[in-house]
Scaffold this active site. Sequence first.
Site, PDB file in Angstrom:
ATOM      1  N   LYS A  52      36.173  23.360  38.384  1.00  0.00           N
ATOM      2  CA  LYS A  52      37.342  23.214  37.523  1.00  0.00           C
ATOM      3  C   LYS A  52      37.114  21.980  36.648  1.00  0.00           C
ATOM      4  O   LYS A  52      36.584  20.960  37.126  1.00  0.00           O
ATOM      5  CB  LYS A  52      38.576  23.030  38.422  1.00  0.00           C
ATOM      6  CG  LYS A  52      39.914  22.997  37.694  1.00  0.00           C
ATOM      7  CD  LYS A  52      41.036  22.855  38.725  1.00  0.00           C
ATOM      8  CE  LYS A  52      42.421  22.888  38.104  1.00  0.00           C
ATOM      9  NZ  LYS A  52      43.493  22.772  39.122  1.00  0.00           N
ATOM     10  N   SER A  56      47.027  26.086  38.458  1.00  0.00           N
ATOM     11  CA  SER A  56      46.267  25.669  37.304  1.00  0.00           C
ATOM     12  C   SER A  56      44.769  25.964  37.365  1.00  0.00           C
ATOM     13  O   SER A  56      44.096  25.889  36.334  1.00  0.00           O
ATOM     14  CB  SER A  56      46.458  24.161  37.111  1.00  0.00           C
ATOM     15  OG  SER A  56      45.916  23.458  38.217  1.00  0.00           O
ATOM     16  N   SER A 116      47.905  25.112  43.050  1.00  0.00           N
ATOM     17  CA  SER A 116      46.967  25.411  41.967  1.00  0.00           C
ATOM     18  C   SER A 116      45.634  26.036  42.372  1.00  0.00           C
ATOM     19  O   SER A 116      44.864  26.467  41.519  1.00  0.00           O
ATOM     20  CB  SER A 116      46.681  24.153  41.142  1.00  0.00           C
ATOM     21  OG  SER A 116      47.764  23.905  40.261  1.00  0.00           O
TER      22      SER A 116
END
Lengths: 490, 479
Positions: free
Chosen positions: B72, B147, B171
């Site tokens: 990420k 996210s 997330s």
Amino acid sequence: MSTQSVSTSAPLFETVIGLEVHVELKTETKIFCGCKTTFGSPPNTNVCPVCLGLPGALPVLNRRAVELAVKAAMALGCHINQDCKFDRKNYFYPDLPKGYQISQYDRPIGEHGHLEIEVGGERRRIGITRVHLEEDAGKSSHAADGTHTLVDYNRTGVPLIEIVSEPDIRSPEEARLYLEGIRAVMQYCDVSDCRMEEGSLRCDANISLRPFGQTAFGQKIELKNMNSFRNVQKALEFEVERQTAMLQRGEAVEQETRRFDEATQTTVLMRTKEEAHDYRYFPDPDLVPLAIDDAWLGQLRAELPELPATKRRRYVEELGLPPYDAGVLTSDPALAHYFEAVVAAGADAKQASNWVMGDLLAYLNNRGRSVADAPLAPEHLAALIGEVARDTISSKQAREVFQISCETGTDPQTVIRERGMAQISDADALLPVIDQVIAENPKSVSDYLGGKQKAIGALVGQVMKATQGKANPGMVNRLIAERIAAASES
Amino acid sequence: MLPTIREIADSLRRKETQPSEWMAQSLAAVRERDGAIGAFLTLDADGAVERARRLDGQPQTNPMFGVPFALKDNICTEGLRTTAASRILESYIPPYSATAGQRLADAGAVLIGKTNLDEFAMGSSTENSAFQKTRNPYHSDAVPGGSSGGSAAAVAAGLVPFALGSDTGGSIRQPAAFCGVVGLKPTYGRVSRYGLIAFGSSLDQIGPLTRTVEDAALVLQAIAGHDPNDSTSAPQPVDDWMAALERGVRGLRIGVVRTGEEEGVHPGVQAAVDAALRTLEGAGAEIVEVALPHAQYAVASYYLVAPAEASANLARFDGVRYGRRVVGETLTDMYERSRSEGFGLEVKRRIMIGTYILSEGYYDAYYKRAQQMRTLIRQDYEAAFERCDVVVTPTAPTPAFRFGEKSDPLQMYLTDLFTIPANLAGLPGLSVPCGMVDGLPVGIQFVGRAFDEATLLQIGHAYEQERGFPMPTPEVAGQ
């Protein structure tokens, strides 16, 4: 103090001062990362992701910084909060890379301490509200034309303690004495160099005036940018004068922050209350609460040295020194250490004090050197004092020997021997010379016998001359008087 | 479609393949299919090929060796752009790597690139990325969740066998559920946060997104453990999670929190979770009902604590040292312009909320009370764990929603109501696919005791074995 016109008459208002002192702790590395704390490195060389506040970097507490802070707080008589924590103090400034400073808000490492100072021979106890541990910010240099600012982050993350006093200080002079006291304690504990010129000790002041007898405080002014103890005193003196004049004119003092301007020796407005910050403190979630267990605390307490106040008392009570001497000698731990070594080597305490405060300090001050670089080992100074006590040399000679030893590095006893400076204190050796001088100076003898005490001086001078100044003058004086008396009786 | 970590590791162990071949396959998949998905923000193809080639012919040291993966883009990578999907960091290249990513690299896993996210991990759909949309591999009009939407989509589409995400309020788990993959948020402190661009420091945790529970255990094994660079990383020893996988569920007590329409749970989601529970019961687990009475305050508490911490964490993005700087007349002007142009709407909203919450006079009413609520929620879990070994809920109340569907921020916040309590309590949570609704995946969430990832992985793995149906592969993933 010529600048302070009000001081010539009785002051109209009572001065109330509180000081906030920042002291950089003497750790090898920064408080939350492994970067060096060395002063004077090229800009931005002692930096890493943590102290630069790069995204994702996290602080890790340096235990050494905690130890030094605890020692400092204990030495100031504080209660130690064994379960304390770190908080974020939020504000924007280019020298603060994270946009917050890691500090301590409601659980400082130390609270409720005090420092004793002596003002005009009287002891005063200044309360210390708190001692807390925090990280230093970087250093901004603003271009003269205002176009840009350069920032050096070497200082960012250097461990600091902030020492906040109670509003117990009653004059600019007391403020300076308090600062000197704080510096002495920090140096004794070996937690900081306290070099104001290098910024390792910094001071802000709060000052307000109020009519005598009033318990409520007047409106306070915060003072910044005072880079020497002398300037702290000067800035405060200026403020006393300025605020007194305002109050006399019936003007209200407004809460504001002012800075000392060295060029004009005045204070100038920095910001008013409306611009005051809301720091939005909250516990730093990146650090776990700090627990100082009993064992750790005990170990640190055991490491504390004898502190200046205790030492001062001991010098007076046990060594019989005048309080003034005790105050001077204990103002700097290195000086006290030197003095104690001279006494330990056998010298009389008062003599040792006279030498250390007199010739030694003068020698060092003239050369801008510190006690650590003393040119004469304490044992050698003790030996020199011993030679004077034994009448081997006169006090006057001793000062000459001191200078020679300091400059050549040769120990005093060798200097005395090599230069043949030893006094003749042997009566058998002196009497023939004395008898000859008496015989050759009948005028002086008769003057003396006629009541002119001073006439003996001429005779002593002749003996000294005949012995190339090596005769013990006191002994010569005594022997001449004895010989003349004996001769006149017979 | 790339196989699982286990399959790649087995093939490498048998010397049937070389790391370079897997890297080539992964890169080909990204080039072929990521145009339609938009999972990657930065691809380090040359670096990845080079790193994989250096491993060719070397002895396999552990199951991560030679396995391609993605991070990420809020996890810092030395020399490789790391943006947090924000304009303010659009061209930021970190000088150091995050511990979790470094541990994978040290184990021989090969980083291929950085995945999309909601800006600074603030969001639940990856729509808050300043740069691009990431599509759900199962449906091009549906969000991948967030996210960590880029990481979830990349794994679901078979571009990489695994990716790391970060989880502050769900997330990792929510996008895992939306994309039909496994997502594990470890116990707070289990995985180092060093190098993770902070959002809510007391809540953030890095964890894996994988295709199987076994793979999640393999990745956790590689990244977990104390890190001297993170004071909040726990000293707890790293367990042998591979051994835990095979223990089955017989005798385990599964605590079920009753959910329904009141929480906005889609009936299809509820049905899938209920079916999963029956499967586990059938495999020997005991089902008990538990309650988390304070969980209803979790979302409200979270939206006090997380923005408060974020408001301080994001203060460093000021245009002074790195990142976007917009020149201004004065210093304040420079700050305001840099941050106004650099941050997106949701980030600004949370900074504003957080700043307000911490301001003088409001701290006790908001931040302090929210922290007290965290204690109550933790105590709810402690009480529940006296009666059960894991607590089960749906991971999210609905399957993946459509782009633009949750335009009201509050509606978006509520999609995390089942995942947030674990963050507030610091507990580990695992989302495992448990079925499909309207062609979109559904996840079941298991929350365990602190540092008891072992039981989560044990139950999750057992469920996967007993599930009795394969999760359909998204069309975009090909074969």
